[in-house]
Scaffold this motif. Structure first.
Motif, PDB file in Angstrom:
ATOM      1  N   GLY A 169     -11.593  -7.953   1.902  1.00  0.00           N
ATOM      2  CA  GLY A 169     -12.474  -7.085   1.101  1.00  0.00           C
ATOM      3  C   GLY A 169     -13.828  -6.797   1.738  1.00  0.00           C
ATOM      4  O   GLY A 169     -14.774  -6.431   1.037  1.00  0.00           O
ATOM      5  N   THR A 170     -13.927  -6.925   3.051  1.00  0.00           N
ATOM      6  CA  THR A 170     -15.205  -6.664   3.725  1.00  0.00           C
ATOM      7  C   THR A 170     -15.722  -5.257   3.402  1.00  0.00           C
ATOM      8  O   THR A 170     -16.922  -5.063   3.196  1.00  0.00           O
ATOM      9  CB  THR A 170     -15.036  -6.793   5.263  1.00  0.00           C
TER      10      THR A 170
ATOM     11  N   PHE B 278      -6.987   0.838   2.574  1.00  0.00           N
ATOM     12  CA  PHE B 278      -5.690   0.389   2.054  1.00  0.00           C
ATOM     13  C   PHE B 278      -5.060  -0.739   2.879  1.00  0.00           C
ATOM     14  O   PHE B 278      -3.883  -1.030   2.732  1.00  0.00           O
ATOM     15  CB  PHE B 278      -4.725   1.566   1.803  1.00  0.00           C
ATOM     16  N   PHE B 279      -5.863  -1.357   3.742  1.00  0.00           N
ATOM     17  CA  PHE B 279      -5.486  -2.646   4.355  1.00  0.00           C
ATOM     18  C   PHE B 279      -6.686  -3.571   4.164  1.00  0.00           C
ATOM     19  O   PHE B 279      -7.288  -4.029   5.132  1.00  0.00           O
ATOM     20  CB  PHE B 279      -5.175  -2.486   5.844  1.00  0.00           C
ATOM     21  N   ALA B 280      -7.046  -3.801   2.904  1.00  0.00           N
ATOM     22  CA  ALA B 280      -8.373  -4.358   2.613  1.00  0.00           C
ATOM     23  C   ALA B 280      -8.569  -5.808   3.022  1.00  0.00           C
ATOM     24  O   ALA B 280      -9.694  -6.245   3.228  1.00  0.00           O
ATOM     25  CB  ALA B 280      -8.652  -4.207   1.133  1.00  0.00           C
TER      26      ALA B 280
ATOM     27  N   ILE C 245      -3.550 -13.660  -1.046  1.00  0.00           N
ATOM     28  CA  ILE C 245      -4.844 -13.215  -0.519  1.00  0.00           C
ATOM     29  C   ILE C 245      -5.634 -12.370  -1.522  1.00  0.00           C
ATOM     30  O   ILE C 245      -6.842 -12.524  -1.670  1.00  0.00           O
ATOM     31  CB  ILE C 245      -4.672 -12.493   0.842  1.00  0.00           C
TER      32      ILE C 245
ATOM     33  N   ASN D 201       0.805  -1.225   0.000  1.00  0.00           N
ATOM     34  CA  ASN D 201       0.000   0.000   0.000  1.00  0.00           C
ATOM     35  C   ASN D 201       0.841   1.279   0.000  1.00  0.00           C
ATOM     36  O   ASN D 201       0.342   2.340  -0.363  1.00  0.00           O
ATOM     37  CB  ASN D 201      -1.026  -0.007   1.129  1.00  0.00           C
TER      38      ASN D 201
ATOM     39  N   TYR E  15      -9.565 -13.550  10.758  1.00  0.00           N
ATOM     40  CA  TYR E  15     -10.071 -12.305  11.353  1.00  0.00           C
ATOM     41  C   TYR E  15     -10.596 -11.233  10.386  1.00  0.00           C
ATOM     42  O   TYR E  15     -10.185 -10.076  10.475  1.00  0.00           O
ATOM     43  CB  TYR E  15      -9.006 -11.676  12.264  1.00  0.00           C
ATOM     44  N   PRO E  16     -11.484 -11.582   9.467  1.00  0.00           N
ATOM     45  CA  PRO E  16     -12.120 -10.500   8.701  1.00  0.00           C
ATOM     46  C   PRO E  16     -13.086  -9.759   9.617  1.00  0.00           C
ATOM     47  O   PRO E  16     -13.603 -10.341  10.579  1.00  0.00           O
ATOM     48  CB  PRO E  16     -12.893 -11.245   7.607  1.00  0.00           C
TER      49      PRO E  16
ATOM     50  N   PHE F 252      -9.753 -16.805   5.386  1.00  0.00           N
ATOM     51  CA  PHE F 252      -9.049 -15.611   5.867  1.00  0.00           C
ATOM     52  C   PHE F 252      -9.193 -15.511   7.383  1.00  0.00           C
ATOM     53  O   PHE F 252     -10.265 -15.759   7.924  1.00  0.00           O
ATOM     54  CB  PHE F 252      -9.669 -14.378   5.196  1.00  0.00           C
TER      55      PHE F 252
ATOM     56  N   ASP G 117      -7.972  -1.282   8.579  1.00  0.00           N
ATOM     57  CA  ASP G 117      -7.894  -2.303   9.618  1.00  0.00           C
ATOM     58  C   ASP G 117      -6.471  -2.864   9.516  1.00  0.00           C
ATOM     59  O   ASP G 117      -6.254  -3.946   8.971  1.00  0.00           O
ATOM     60  CB  ASP G 117      -8.953  -3.369   9.275  1.00  0.00           C
ATOM     61  N   PRO G 118      -5.478  -2.097   9.971  1.00  0.00           N
ATOM     62  CA  PRO G 118      -4.088  -2.528   9.775  1.00  0.00           C
ATOM     63  C   PRO G 118      -3.737  -3.697  10.681  1.00  0.00           C
ATOM     64  O   PRO G 118      -4.491  -4.015  11.601  1.00  0.00           O
ATOM     65  CB  PRO G 118      -3.291  -1.283  10.189  1.00  0.00           C
TER      66      PRO G 118
HETATM   67  C1  LIG Z   1      -6.277  -7.130   9.515  1.00  0.00           C
HETATM   68  S1  LIG Z   1      -6.267  -7.462   7.868  1.00  0.00           S
HETATM   69  C2  LIG Z   1      -7.634  -6.570   7.260  1.00  0.00           C
HETATM   70  C3  LIG Z   1      -8.888  -7.385   7.291  1.00  0.00           C
HETATM   71  C4  LIG Z   1     -10.055  -6.731   6.596  1.00  0.00           C
HETATM   72  N1  LIG Z   1     -10.549  -5.616   7.313  1.00  0.00           N
HETATM   73  C5  LIG Z   1     -11.170  -7.730   6.401  1.00  0.00           C
HETATM   74  O1  LIG Z   1     -12.251  -7.552   6.911  1.00  0.00           O
HETATM   75  O2  LIG Z   1     -10.923  -8.723   5.712  1.00  0.00           O
HETATM   76  C6  LIG Z   1      -4.913  -6.532   7.286  1.00  0.00           C
HETATM   77  C7  LIG Z   1      -4.576  -6.819   5.843  1.00  0.00           C
HETATM   78  O3  LIG Z   1      -3.641  -5.863   5.395  1.00  0.00           O
HETATM   79  C8  LIG Z   1      -2.753  -6.492   4.508  1.00  0.00           C
HETATM   80  N2  LIG Z   1      -1.500  -5.738   4.561  1.00  0.00           N
HETATM   81  C9  LIG Z   1      -0.595  -5.721   5.560  1.00  0.00           C
HETATM   82  N3  LIG Z   1       0.441  -4.925   5.229  1.00  0.00           N
HETATM   83  C10 LIG Z   1       0.171  -4.420   4.012  1.00  0.00           C
HETATM   84  C11 LIG Z   1       0.857  -3.542   3.132  1.00  0.00           C
HETATM   85  N4  LIG Z   1       2.030  -2.997   3.455  1.00  0.00           N
HETATM   86  N5  LIG Z   1       0.294  -3.248   1.953  1.00  0.00           N
HETATM   87  C12 LIG Z   1      -0.900  -3.773   1.601  1.00  0.00           C
HETATM   88  N6  LIG Z   1      -1.588  -4.622   2.384  1.00  0.00           N
HETATM   89  C13 LIG Z   1      -1.068  -4.936   3.575  1.00  0.00           C
HETATM   90  C14 LIG Z   1      -2.584  -7.899   5.023  1.00  0.00           C
HETATM   91  O4  LIG Z   1      -2.276  -8.791   3.989  1.00  0.00           O
HETATM   92  C15 LIG Z   1      -3.960  -8.172   5.626  1.00  0.00           C
HETATM   93  O5  LIG Z   1      -4.709  -8.894   4.715  1.00  0.00           O
END
Ligand SMILES: C[S@@+](CC[C@H](N)C(=O)[O-])C[C@H]1O[C@@H](n2cnc3c(N)ncnc32)[C@H](O)[C@@H]1O
Length: 563
Positions: free
Chosen positions: A398-399, A393-395, A427, A91, A369-370, A367, A112-113
Motif C-alpha cells: 500500500g505504499t 492494481f498491484f498495491a 497481505i 486484480n 520489497y515495498p 512485506f 509495481d507488478p
Molecule cells: C511487487 S508487489 C507491489 C509492492 C508495492 N508497490 C509496495 O510498495 O508495497 C506486487 C503485489 O501484487 C500482488 N499481486 C500479484 N498478482 C496479483 C493479482 N493477480 N491480483 C492482485 N494482486 C496481485 C502481490 O500479492 C504483491 O503484493
C-alpha cells in the motif's frame, strides 16, 4: 501445456489443407496460398504463447462482484464525503468491475507488478513460477497484457500509466506497451537508482530499476515540471515580495574573453556617491570587462528597483536582483525544471528505505520489497492536476496510498486512490489494510503513535462471485449494487444524494418525501419497480438508472436475461 495461438494456427492450416483438396481451381489455390503465407509468416513485434488463466476461466461461469467489509470502513475525515478504496481480490476481477464504474475516469495508474524474477515473486494459476518453467516469460506476458488492456480503458484522455519493472521483463514490457498504448504515446523509461551499489565483488552490478511511462494520448497528457524550491536559494526580500517573490543578488559585471567581449557593454555607471565606474569596479576602461545589461536596461533597472549598489571596504560593486516570480524584465516567470528520466540521489528513495518504512510501521519485516515512499511521491508529482484519481492494481503493502495521502498534506492537492491487491499470505488483511489504518489514524496496531494522521476516508471491498446459472440472478446482483455506486462516485450511499429504490413501497416513500430531498445526483431503481404515471413524471428530470442492468447489462445479455 496449452499454447493457444499455436493450436489455433495449426487448426487453421488443417482447414486450408482440406479446402485445397475440395477447391483445386487456380483462383482458389492462389487465394488459399496467400492465406497460408499470412498465417505462417513471422510478424514484427512481440509474439508469445497465450495461456489460460484460472481467474479468467472462472468468469465464464461466475460474475465477479464486490462485497463491502463494513467493519473495515475508516473515517478519518468526517467533513469530507470523499472515499478512497481498497479492493481485495485478483486484480483481473477488480479491473473488470472498475470497467463498469471508471471507464475513462482514471488520471494516473502506478503499478509495481511481479518482476518475474524466477524466485517466487510471480504466482500464476496458484503456482509459483520459478526459473525452470519453460513458459515463464509467456505466462508473465499473458498475465500482464490482459490487465494492461483493461487498464488502458480506465484511463482518461489526459491520463498516464507508470510501471515499475526491472531488467528481466523491461524489454518485453516495452514492446507490449507499444502495442497496447501505441508507440506514439510512449513518454519515458525512467531509470531509478534503487540501490547505492558497492565496489565489492566481480562482474557488473545492477543498481537500477525502471519506471516505464505511457500516456493514453500524449498530445493531451499534462506533465508538471519540478519547481525550484523558493527558500533554497531565493532568500532576500524587499517591498515587492508579493508580486516578485524573494530574490538573490547577482553581480552585474563579468570578465569576458575573446569574441564574447562587447565594447558597447563596457561603459560607465554612476554610483550613489557620484563616482563613475566601468565594469570590474574599474576607474578606467579595461578591455576584458563587460556589464551584463545595456545602458538603457540599467537605467530601467535603477528606476524599477532591480539594481543594487553595495560598498565593501571602500569599493563599489553593482548587482541586479533575480526574483523568483518575475524575470529580469519584470514579467511573470515559472522557475521550474523539466523532469528527467534519471531518478538518482533522491532523498530516501532506495529499496532498503522502503523495507525500513514498512518495518517502522509494523515493528517487524511485514512485506518483501515495498517501494520507498519518496520514489512514489516523486512519480505522483509528475502528472499535473489538482484532483487526480490514482489507481494501483498491484498495491502490495500500500505504499501508493500512503504516498497519495502524505502528498496531499504536503502540497494541498486532493488526490484520491483506488488500490487493488490479492490476499496472498493475508497481505491485504494483515499488511495493506493495517498500513492504511495507521497512516490515516496516526496510530500503529499496538496503539503507539506513528504520526499526526492523514485526513481521509476508506472503504474496504472484497471480490465475490455470482453464479451465472443462479435462479435468482437479479436478486443476487442487486445485493452488490451499493458497492458499485459507492465506488463509481467515491462516496457512501446514504440515500440523500445517491438514492437506491428497491421496491414499490420505497418508490412511494420517495415520492411522498421528494420535497425534502435536495441535491439529488442520481436515483437507482430496481428493474422490478412498477412506476405510476406521477412517479415517471417525477423522475423525468432526475438522473435515473435501472439496477442491476446499468452495471451488469453485458453479463445479463450474455446469459439471455436481457435483450
Ligand atoms: C511487487 S508487489 C507491489 C509492492 C508495492 N508497490 C509496495 O510498495 O508495497 C506486487 C503485489 O501484487 C500482488 N499481486 C500479484 N498478482 C496479483 C493479482 N493477480 N491480483 C492482485 N494482486 C496481485 C502481490 O500479492 C504483491 O503484493
Amino acid at each position: 501445456m496449452a499454447n493457444l495461438s499455436q493450436i489455433r494456427r495449426e487448426k487453421m492450416l488443417n482447414f486450408l489443407e482440406m479446402l485445397k483438396e475440395q477447391h483445386s481451381d487456380d483462383v482458389s489455390l492462389i487465394a488459399i496460398n496467400q492465406i497460408e503465407k499470412a498465417l505462417t509468416s513471422k510478424k514484427y513485434g512481440l509474439v508469445w504463447e497465450e495461456h489460460e488463466e484460472e481467474v479468467d476461466i472462472k468468469m465464464q461461469t461466475y460474475i465477479p462482484v464486490f462485497k463491502e467489509v463494513e467493519s473495515k470502513e475508516i473515517v478519518g475525515n468526517p467533513d469530507s464525503e470523499q472515499y478512497n478504496f481498497l479492493l481485495e481480490g485478483d486484480n483481473l476481477h477488480s479491473l473488470k468491475l472498475l470497467e463498469k464504474t471508471h471507464k475513462g475516469k482514471i488520471d494516473v495508474i502506478y503499478i509495481d507488478p511481479p518482476y518475474n524474477t524466477g524466485s517466487k515473486d510471480f504466482i500464476y494459476n496458484d503456482s509459483i513460477i520459478d526459473e525452470n518453467d519453460g513458459y515463464r516469460h509467456s505466462k508473465w506476458l499473458s498475465f500482464i497484457s490482459k490487465r494492461l488492456k483493461l487498464a488502458k480503458d480506465l484511463m482518461n484522455d489526459m491520463g498516464m500509466i507508470m510501471i515499475s519493472i526491472n531488467e528481466i521483463e523491461v524489454y518485453s514490457l516495452k514492446l507490449l506497451c507499444d502495442s497496447i498504448f501505441g508507440e506514439m504515446n510512449y513518454l519515458s523509461n525512467m531509470i531509478w537508482q534503487s540501490t547505492p551499489g558497492s565496489n565489492t565483488g566481480l562482474g557488473i552490478k545492477t543498481v537500477t530499476e525502471y519506471v516505464l511511462c505511457y500516456a493514453k494520448n500524449k498530445e493531451k497528457c499534462c506533465i508538471s515540471s519540478k519547481p525550484i524550491v523558493d527558500d533554497e536559494k531565493y532568500v532576500l526580500q524587499d517591498e515587492h515580495l508579493e508580486k516578485r517573490g524573494k530574490y538573490i543578488l547577482n553581480k552585474l559585471d563579468r570578465r569576458m574573453t575573446g569574441q564574447h567581449y562587447s565594447d558597447a557593454l563596457n561603459y560607465q555607471i554612476e554610483m550613489p556617491d557620484g563616482q563613475l565606474l566601468y565594469p570590474g569596479s574599474n576607474l578606467t576602461k579595461e578591455e576584458n570587462w563587460n556589464w551584463r545589461w545595456s545602458q538603457n536596461k540599467v537605467k530601467w533597472g535603477i528606476e524599477n528597483d532591480f539594481i543594487v549598489f553595495k560598498k565593501n571596504r571602500g569599493k563599489w560593486s553593482v548587482y541586479f536582483k533575480q526574483y523568483y516570480k518575475v524575470d529580469n524584465n519584470d514579467n511573470p516567470i515559472n522557475r521550474s525544471l523539466p523532469y528527467q528520466n534519471l531518478i538518482k540521489d533522491l532523498d530516501g528513495a532506495n529499496s532498503a528505505r522502503g523495507t525500513q518504512e514498512v518495518m517502522d510501521m509494523f515493528n517487524k519485516k511485514a512485506f518483501d520489497y515495498p517501494k520507498p515512499l519518496n520514489l512514489i511521491k516523486y512519480l505522483l508529482k509528475i502528472p499535473a492536476g489538482q484532483s487526480v484519481t490514482v489507481l494501483d492494481f498491484f498495491a502490495g503493502s500500500g505504499t501508493t496510498a500512503q504516498a497519495v495521502l502524505e502528498l496531499n498534506s504536503e502540497d494541498g492537492k486532493n488526490r484520491k486512490f483506488i488500490l487493488c491487491t490479492n490476499n496472498d499470505n493475508s497481505i491485504c488483511e494483515e499488511v495493506t489494510y493495517p498500513r492504511l489504518k495507521t497512516v490515516i489514524t496516526g496510530k500503529r496496531a499496538d496503539g503507539s503513535k506513528y504520526s499526526d494522521g492523514q485526513k481521509a476516508n476508506l472503504k474496504y471491498y472484497k471480490t465475490d462471485f455470482v453464479d451465472k446459472e443462479s435462479e435468482e440472478i437479479y436478486d443476487d446482483l442487486l445485493k452488490h449494487i451499493t458497492e458499485m455506486i459507492q465506488l463509481q462516485y467515491g462516496v457512501k450511499v446514504d440515500n440523500q444524494k445517491y438514492i437506491m429504490i428497491m421496491n414499490d413501497e420505497e418508490m412511494d416513500d420517495f415520492e411522498s418525501s421528494f420535497h425534502k430531498h435536495k441535491d439529488i445526483e442520481a436515483v437507482f431503481i430496481n428493474q422490478d419497480v412498477l412506476l405510476t404515471t406521477s412517479q415517471e413524471k417525477l423522475l423525468q428530470d432526475i438522473n435515473t438508472k435501472i439496477i442491476p442492468d446499468c452495471y451488469f447489462d453485458f453479463e445479463l445479455r450474455e446469459i439471455g436475461e436481457l435483450w
